[in-house]
Structure formats: structure tokens, C-alpha cells
Design an enzyme around this catalytic site. Structure first.
Site, PDB file in Angstrom:
ATOM      1  N   CYS A   1       8.651   9.400  -9.956  1.00 62.05           N
ATOM      2  CA  CYS A   1       8.339   9.997 -11.247  1.00 62.05           C
ATOM      3  C   CYS A   1       7.934   8.870 -12.185  1.00 62.05           C
ATOM      4  O   CYS A   1       8.751   7.998 -12.513  1.00 62.05           O
ATOM      5  CB  CYS A   1       9.549  10.742 -11.811  1.00 62.05           C
TER       6      CYS A   1
ATOM      7  N   CYS B   1      10.377  16.078 -10.862  1.00 57.85           N
ATOM      8  CA  CYS B   1      11.500  15.160 -11.074  1.00 57.85           C
ATOM      9  C   CYS B   1      12.763  15.964 -11.391  1.00 57.85           C
ATOM     10  O   CYS B   1      12.734  16.908 -12.193  1.00 57.85           O
ATOM     11  CB  CYS B   1      11.167  14.205 -12.220  1.00 57.85           C
TER      12      CYS B   1
ATOM     13  N   LEU C   1      -5.057  -9.888  18.280  1.00 55.29           N
ATOM     14  CA  LEU C   1      -5.953  -9.876  19.440  1.00 55.29           C
ATOM     15  C   LEU C   1      -7.403 -10.119  19.051  1.00 55.29           C
ATOM     16  O   LEU C   1      -8.217 -10.493  19.886  1.00 55.29           O
ATOM     17  CB  LEU C   1      -5.844  -8.530  20.171  1.00 55.29           C
ATOM     18  N   GLN C   2      -7.738  -9.890  17.778  1.00 55.36           N
ATOM     19  CA  GLN C   2      -9.114 -10.008  17.325  1.00 55.36           C
ATOM     20  C   GLN C   2      -9.284 -11.164  16.345  1.00 55.36           C
ATOM     21  O   GLN C   2      -8.302 -11.741  15.860  1.00 55.36           O
ATOM     22  CB  GLN C   2      -9.557  -8.700  16.652  1.00 55.36           C
TER      23      GLN C   2
ATOM     24  N   CYS D   1       9.501   8.873 -16.067  1.00 54.38           N
ATOM     25  CA  CYS D   1      10.801   8.260 -16.352  1.00 54.38           C
ATOM     26  C   CYS D   1      10.640   6.750 -16.493  1.00 54.38           C
ATOM     27  O   CYS D   1       9.800   6.133 -15.831  1.00 54.38           O
ATOM     28  CB  CYS D   1      11.796   8.572 -15.243  1.00 54.38           C
TER      29      CYS D   1
ATOM     30  N   SER E   1      -2.390  -8.094  11.611  1.00 56.85           N
ATOM     31  CA  SER E   1      -3.260  -7.790  10.471  1.00 56.85           C
ATOM     32  C   SER E   1      -4.619  -8.436  10.680  1.00 56.85           C
ATOM     33  O   SER E   1      -4.715  -9.606  11.060  1.00 56.85           O
ATOM     34  CB  SER E   1      -2.652  -8.302   9.167  1.00 56.85           C
ATOM     35  N   SER E   2      -5.685  -7.675  10.402  1.00 60.26           N
ATOM     36  CA  SER E   2      -7.030  -8.243  10.464  1.00 60.26           C
ATOM     37  C   SER E   2      -7.278  -9.196   9.308  1.00 60.26           C
ATOM     38  O   SER E   2      -8.239  -9.969   9.327  1.00 60.26           O
ATOM     39  CB  SER E   2      -8.078  -7.128  10.422  1.00 60.26           C
TER      40      SER E   2
ATOM     41  N   HIS F   1       0.818  -1.220   0.000  1.00 58.98           N
ATOM     42  CA  HIS F   1       0.000   0.000   0.000  1.00 58.98           C
ATOM     43  C   HIS F   1       0.847   1.263   0.000  1.00 58.98           C
ATOM     44  O   HIS F   1       0.329   2.351   0.235  1.00 58.98           O
ATOM     45  CB  HIS F   1      -0.951  -0.008   1.195  1.00 58.98           C
TER      46      HIS F   1
END
Length: 424
Positions: free
Chosen positions: A219, A249, A322-323, A222, A293-294, A211
Site C-alpha cells: 500500500c 489495504c 553459459l553465455q 500508507c 545473469s546476462s 525488479h
């Protein structure tokens, strides 16, 4: 008239009885809802159950012993509606339980960590998937935790954060870097944009930041794309479908853009997303360790889960969260604990020392491209510096503050389903 059929008077009598029953039913419902009768109800499309769902819902919230005879009769007459409302209630309770954070007791957590350590030692090709949960110890909020970004937005509350330039790699980041150095981890696939994996010392080739990275602008004019690593957050002016950073650039003069992939966008940049390496690592992996990570986003990337392979040949999955996650049923082991706590126990079990983070050795300073003359005022974000006591020369960034950070990957860009005009 056909023989055996009802006469006209009989049909009228039956119609009167039917209307009387409907009126009595409406009157009973008005009494239960304690509302004044309506003057002239408008015609509506027929529904699969009686109209007063709110009244039935209120009755269902009462204990059976507290319901009146009239309320009990209404529930009996609204069987389909009662079944639907009870199903909705069960689904809501299930969603609430999934959002709850659960911690294993210390002895159970140590037992699970010993099992995880054995898996790490025996893995031929271990890939680590990381999410926002590994950065919460650096005061960067996650997304779906009790105080996460999405959780707060769904509650109608505002989202803010302290200056992200003060965030430093956590114990988990440094542990992963050491595991890679010891050749126990072959590749890291991260959903995070905070750049902390890069700053922990992981080589660029060993990271896929799916992400993007808040410190990198590129740039795209290029060929190949030219990267500019900065010592400040480059996303100040960017948002969903709006990626130009306002700088140019150094070679071709084209506008630079950030590397962030917002919700609703498709990442197409080669680096720092590094999808090619992520896909190759997933295909080679015999063990996957998911940290913080969920997996609600990562699960949508089939190439990361080897779904084309038969189940017996897919990599073993270990999850630290934890979830609840949508991959829990697939996991060989689920550890309910904070990432730093689990990684501390794991490194101790493996007999490895966790390196301390040092700003003097932060690789971002050797990778960074300095701003050209006249570009110093192109941002107002605080720049990183090797010494926290001395600001870098020529830095015009804002002083350390707990004021909300607006814009970019954490502010405007994190708003779900926001439609903006696309700028190429």
C-alpha cells in the site's frame, strides 16, 4: 561559347554515351537477378551504392569458384556495397556466437572453482548478483538463453510456463543462504521476481530484489508503505504500467499494488527493491560474484559497479554463465557452467554442507498476511501450502496444471515495448 569548351553537339554525344552506359549497367543487373526488366523506373534519391543489394548478397553467399564472370564483375563494380554487406554478416555471426552456450570441460571447471573458492575465502565484503539463470533448475525459464523468454518472443513464438507456485528454491539459492549464514556473503542483489531467495531463508535485510517479488503487494498510501506478503502470485491482474492487484489495504482501504518493475519502468518502492542496501553493499564490496545473469540489464545500473572509482579500486568480478556477457572483459574469472553445478563444486571446496529446502520451514508462511473475509476469491492462482498433498484451508486457487500462465510479471508484463495506458 567560351574558347576551349565542348560544343553543343559534343555535350549531346557525351550525354548519349552516359545514358547508354547506365542502360547497359541496368541490363546486366537484371540478368544477374533474373527478373523481367522494369517498364519505367521511378526517380529515386541517389544511393551510396548500386540498388540491387539482394542480388549482391546472393552472390556473396556463393563460393568464389562458383561465381560467374558477370557476377564477379558486378561485385567489383559494387565495392562499397560488398564491404557493407560483409560487415553486416560478420556482426550477425558475432551475435550468434554470443548467444551460444559454452561449457568448460570438467577439469577446467574444477580448476576455476578452486580459484573462485580462494576468492570467496579471502573476500572482505562479497556481494552476489543473481539473474534468471539460477532459477532455470526450478523450471522457470530465463530470458536470453536458447529457450528464454526474449529469445522465443524474437522468434515469434508464444511464451508459457507451468504453475510457478510449484517452483522451489534451487541448490544455488540454498547455497547462497548458507554462505550468508557463514558470513561469507554479505548481501544479495537479485533481478528475479520469483521470490525464491526469500523462501530459501535469506533475511529480508540481506536481499535487494531490484525488479520486485511476485509474492508481495504494498500500500503506497500508507507512510511508510505497508507490505503484504502472500502465499500466492499477486500479479495475476497486473502488467506494464498497470499494477493494482484488486485488493485493498487492511488499514487505510487504499488499493494495493504489486512490486514488479517491468522493462521500461523505474523502480521507486523502498521494499522489496531495497536499492539503498544494494548501493551501500556495492560501495563496500571488494568482490562481486555474478550468477546466472546476462548482465545486459545490471550493466545499466552504474551504482552497482563503482564506476566512479578508479579501475584499480573497483571490486574483483567473478561471472558464472553459459553465455557471453558484456562484463566478460572486466572479469577476474569467467566460469562457463550451470549455476547448480558450479555452486555444488564451490560448497564442496569450501567444506560447507548445502541445506535441503523444506516447505515446512519456508519463511514465507510466517511472513504471510492472510486474506480477509471476502477476499478468498480475489485470485485464481494456486496458493503455496506446507504440505504438497494437502491444500490450505479455504484455498480457491486453481488445481495444479501445465496450462500457460497469463498476465502479471511473466505473461503480458514480459512483452517488450508494449504500450499501455498508465494507471496510478
Amino acid at each position: 561559347m567560351a574558347a576551349g569548351g565542348p560544343s553543343r553537339s559534343e555535350r549531346k554525344a557525351a550525354e548519349r554515351v552516359r545514358r547508354l552506359r547506365e542502360e547497359q549497367q541496368r541490363e546486366r543487373l537484371r540478368q544477374v537477378r533474373r527478373r523481367p526488366p522494369r517498364a519505367a523506373p521511378r526517380p529515386r534519391r541517389p544511393l551510396p551504392w548500386p540498388r540491387p543489394a539482394p542480388a549482391v548478397s546472393r552472390i556473396l553467399r556463393k563460393a568464389a569458384a562458383e561465381r560467374s564472370a558477370e557476377e564477379g564483375r558486378l561485385l567489383a563494380e559494387s565495392e562499397d556495397l560488398v564491404t557493407e554487406l560483409q560487415g553486416r554478416s560478420r556482426r550477425r555471426e558475432g551475435l550468434k556466437r554470443r548467444q551460444e552456450e559454452v561449457c568448460d570441460d570438467p577439469e577446467e571447471l574444477r580448476r576455476k572453482v578452486r580459484e573462485l573458492a580462494g576468492a570467496v575465502r579471502n573476500a572482505k565484503y562479497l556481494v552476489v548478483y543473481t539473474g534468471a539463470g539460477i532459477s532455470t533448475a526450478a523450471s522457470i525459464p530465463d530470458y536470453r538463453g536458447p529457450n528464454g523468454v526474449w529469445t522465443l518472443l524474437q522468434k515469434g513464438r508464444s511464451v508459457s510456463a507451468a504453475d510457478l507456485s510449484e517452483a522451489e528454491p534451487t541448490l544455488t539459492h540454498m547455497s547462497i543462504a548458507r554462505l550468508h549464514e557463514q558470513k561469507l556473503v554479505q548481501h544479495v542483489v537479485s533481478q528475479n521476481c520469483d521470490g525464491l531467495h526469500l523462501r530459501s531463508g535469506l533475511p529480508r535485510t540481506a536481499i535487494s530484489e531490484l525488479h520486485g517479488n511476485m509474492y508481495i503487494e504494498v500500500c503506497t498510501a500508507c507512510t511508510p508503505n505497508r507490505e503484504y506478503v502472500r502465499v500466492f502470485d499477486v500479479t495475476e491482474r497486473t502488467a506494464l504500467h498497470r499494477h493494482q492487484t484488486g485488493r485493498a489495504c487492511h488499514k487505510c482501504g487504499a488499493q494495493l499494488r504489486d512490486t514488479i518493475v517491468h522493462f521500461g519502468e523505474r523502480g521507486t518502492l523502498g521494499q522489496p527493491l531495497n536499492w539503498e542496501a544494494a548501493t551501500e553493499a556495492a560501495s563496500k564490496a571488494d568482490t562481486i560474484l555474478c550468477l546466472g545473469s546476462s548482465l545486459k540489464v545490471l550493466k545499466k545500473y552504474p551504482r552497482l559497479w563503482c564506476m566512479t572509482k578508479p579501475p584499480s579500486r573497483r571490486p574483483k568480478l567473478y561471472i558464472v554463465n553459459l553465455q557471453w556477457t558484456p562484463k566478460d572483459d572486466w572479469a577476474a574469472l569467467k566460469l562457463h557452467g550451470k549455476c547448480d553445478d558450479v555452486m555444488r563444486l564451490l560448497m564442496d571446496e569450501l567444506g560447507l554442507e548445502i541445506p535441503l529446502y523444506s516447505r515446512w520451514q519456508d519463511p514465507i508462511f510466517s511472513l504471510a498476511t492472510p486474506l480477509r473475509a471476502g477476499e478468498e476469491g480475489s485470485h485464481t492462482r494456486k496458493s503455496l501450502c506446507r504440505s504438497q498433498e494437502e491444500p490450505p484451508p479455504g484455498d480457491r486457487g486453481a488445481p495444479l496444471s501445465s496450462a500457460p500462465i497469463l498476465g502479471g510479471w511473466f505473461g503480458r508484463g514480459c512483452t517488450k515495448r508494449t504500450k499501455r495506458r498508465k494507471i496510478t
